[in-house]
Design a protein around this motif. Sequence first.
Motif, PDB file in Angstrom:
ATOM      1  N   SER A  14      27.237   3.479 -76.895  1.00 34.27           N
ATOM      2  CA  SER A  14      28.191   2.404 -76.695  1.00 34.27           C
ATOM      3  C   SER A  14      29.602   2.818 -77.060  1.00 34.27           C
ATOM      4  N   LYS A  15      30.559   2.096 -76.507  1.00 32.03           N
ATOM      5  CA  LYS A  15      31.957   2.287 -76.878  1.00 32.03           C
ATOM      6  C   LYS A  15      32.402   1.229 -77.874  1.00 32.03           C
ATOM      7  N   THR A  16      31.443   0.566 -78.527  1.00 35.45           N
ATOM      8  CA  THR A  16      31.755  -0.498 -79.475  1.00 35.45           C
ATOM      9  C   THR A  16      31.170  -0.192 -80.850  1.00 35.45           C
ATOM     10  N   THR A  18      30.815  -2.023 -84.719  1.00 40.17           N
ATOM     11  CA  THR A  18      30.889  -3.341 -85.340  1.00 40.17           C
ATOM     12  C   THR A  18      30.721  -3.214 -86.845  1.00 40.17           C
ATOM     13  N   TYR A  31      35.419  -2.875 -82.984  1.00 41.47           N
ATOM     14  CA  TYR A  31      36.343  -1.871 -82.454  1.00 41.47           C
ATOM     15  C   TYR A  31      35.810  -1.416 -81.104  1.00 41.47           C
ATOM     16  N   GLU A  32      36.624  -1.560 -80.058  1.00 44.45           N
ATOM     17  CA  GLU A  32      36.232  -1.111 -78.724  1.00 44.45           C
ATOM     18  C   GLU A  32      37.121   0.041 -78.298  1.00 44.45           C
ATOM     19  N   SER A  33      36.533   0.973 -77.572  1.00 46.10           N
ATOM     20  CA  SER A  33      37.227   2.205 -77.241  1.00 46.10           C
ATOM     21  C   SER A  33      36.802   2.706 -75.867  1.00 46.10           C
TER      22      SER A  33
END
Length: 126
Positions: A14-16, A18, A31-33
């Motif tokens: 994932s790009k997330t 938590t 945090y998202e990326s």
Amino acid sequence: MADGRVFFIDSGGSKTVTSLDVETGEDKWVYESDVSFAGLSIADGTVHLGGKYIREDSRGRGVAVAIDAMSGEYEWDVILPSRYAYNDDYEGFDEITAETPVVADGNVYVPSRVTDVNPTWFESAG
């Protein structure tokens, strides 16, 4: 886990990331990326992450990212160097994934792995 919080990467590259409060289960931050994360470690108030970019201009490039453990704010990132060159005759790229960073003696060590997506890649001289 650090300072009453648990940190996790959503499953499946994932790009997330938590952060949850351990006692209440409440989201502290998300945090998202544009990085597909492979692993994380926590040291000295910082969440250290390894993964690879998934955006088109740097797709498949390994990267280490640091975010503040309390706020979830971005601190820094480093793109891992590639020893491989692209062969323009074929579509494809080498994927370099930064694995879980290790912090010791004030240094961040980032193991990595290379996956040759197309066997026509060649090692560059230099």
